[in-house]
Design an enzyme around this catalytic site. Structure first.
Site, PDB file in Angstrom:
ATOM      1  N   ASP A   1       6.955  -8.188  -2.662  1.00  0.00           N
ATOM      2  CA  ASP A   1       6.126  -7.680  -1.867  1.00  0.00           C
ATOM      3  C   ASP A   1       5.335  -6.415  -2.476  1.00  0.00           C
ATOM      4  O   ASP A   1       6.186  -5.245  -2.757  1.00  0.00           O
ATOM      5  CB  ASP A   1       6.611  -7.302  -0.594  1.00  0.00           C
TER       6      ASP A   1
ATOM      7  N   SER B   1       0.380  -6.603   0.484  1.00  0.00           N
ATOM      8  CA  SER B   1       1.245  -7.259   1.309  1.00  0.00           C
ATOM      9  C   SER B   1       0.126  -8.015   2.277  1.00  0.00           C
ATOM     10  O   SER B   1      -0.806  -8.555   1.807  1.00  0.00           O
ATOM     11  CB  SER B   1       2.278  -6.515   2.027  1.00  0.00           C
TER      12      SER B   1
END
Length: 284
Positions: free
Chosen positions: A175, A52
């Protein structure tokens, strides 16, 4: 997924020092302070693994380790978060109404990444780098080890509900924090013997039961994050040294305030101070 994933590339086996950068949105500023402390201590990575926002920070480090501290400090203090998540509530609701799945387009973040990193492909980076995203179709982690860099990082940063999934060769990715929030295990698999964990500070604070409805999902996700991280730490093979750098957290920013950049400079400075003390006291 041709050319995007190898289990363990030969060029990355037997690496000595790895930087593992976790996810956490605007709190990724803490990692910049940690990086500054590592840089001043003369500690450089042979491998970088990111999730991320840690993938974003990690890509900048891997592109140019000598200038990474300056570039990331400038990037975070120049409102990268508000650039990536621009728009009034009216604009965000309009995007949601149009797409049905997310509040922000990912083009602004793509532009920031392209301008900052200026490297086209993962295999062209100065330091070996991998980042992870969650495949929707396979419900599994996918590690990007080669191929287009910006798209891989965008996939790793695609927070569900905020950003759209990134489509690569017909597969949709969200993500990386959904599957590996702080991927120590991946660095060890790739041969790292000394691992420095750069994180966003959440693991330094005790987790409490939710008191409000909107906190339930966040607490549940945090349990999953911490459980995986604790398992990785508990199952380290002999001879692997792990340093979890301190963030010096005093008060955590709510995940709901994901565009709040008012504390960016303070986050950088606190993590730098805490990590510098840790390294000076033998943590390196």
């Amino acid at each position: 997924m041709h050319g995007l994933e190898d289990a363990v590339p030969a060029s990355e086996r037997g690496t000595e020092t790895a930087f593992v950068l976790g996810g956490g949105g605007v709190l990724g500023a803490y990692e910049v302070g940690m990086l500054r402390a590592l840089d001043e201590a003369g500690i450089r990575p042979d491998l970088i693994v990111g999730t991320s926002v840690g993938a974003l920070n990690g890509a900048v480090i891997a592109a140019d380790p000598d200038r990474a501290v300056a570039r990331l400090t400038e990037l975070w203090r120049s409102d990268v978060v508000r650039t990536a998540f621009a728009g009034s509530w009216a604009a965000r609701l309009s995007t949601l109404a149009r797409t049905g799945t997310h509040l922000h387009p990912n083009d602004p973040l793509r532009g920031v990444l392209s301008e900052t990193v200026q490297v086209s492909r993962i295999e062209e980076l100065a330091v070996p780098f991998q980042c992870v995203a969650a495949s929707v179709e396979r419900a599994a982690a996918h590690w990007f080890t080669r191929g287009p860099l910006v798209e891989a990082v965008l996939a790793s940063c695609a927070v569900p509900g905020l950003l759209p999934p990134v489509v690569i060769e017909g597969e949709h990715f969200y993500d990386g924090g959904l599957v590996h929030s702080i991927p120590i295990g991946r660095a060890v698999l790739l041969g790292a013997r000394r691992v420095y964990v750069l994180h966003v500070g959440r693991i330094e604070q005790p987790l409490a039961p939710p008191r409000r409805f909107w906190e339930v999902g966040m607490v549940a996700f945090e349990i999953a994050r911490r459980h995986r991280f604790a398992e990785d730490l508990a199952t380290l093979p002999p001879g692997v040294e792990v340093h979890v750098l301190p963030a010096g957290v005093t008060e955590q920013i709510s995940p709901l305030r994901y565009r709040d950049v008012s504390q960016v400079s303070a986050c950088i400075d606190r993590a730098y101070d805490a990590s510098s003390r840790y390294l000076a006291n033998g943590g390196g």
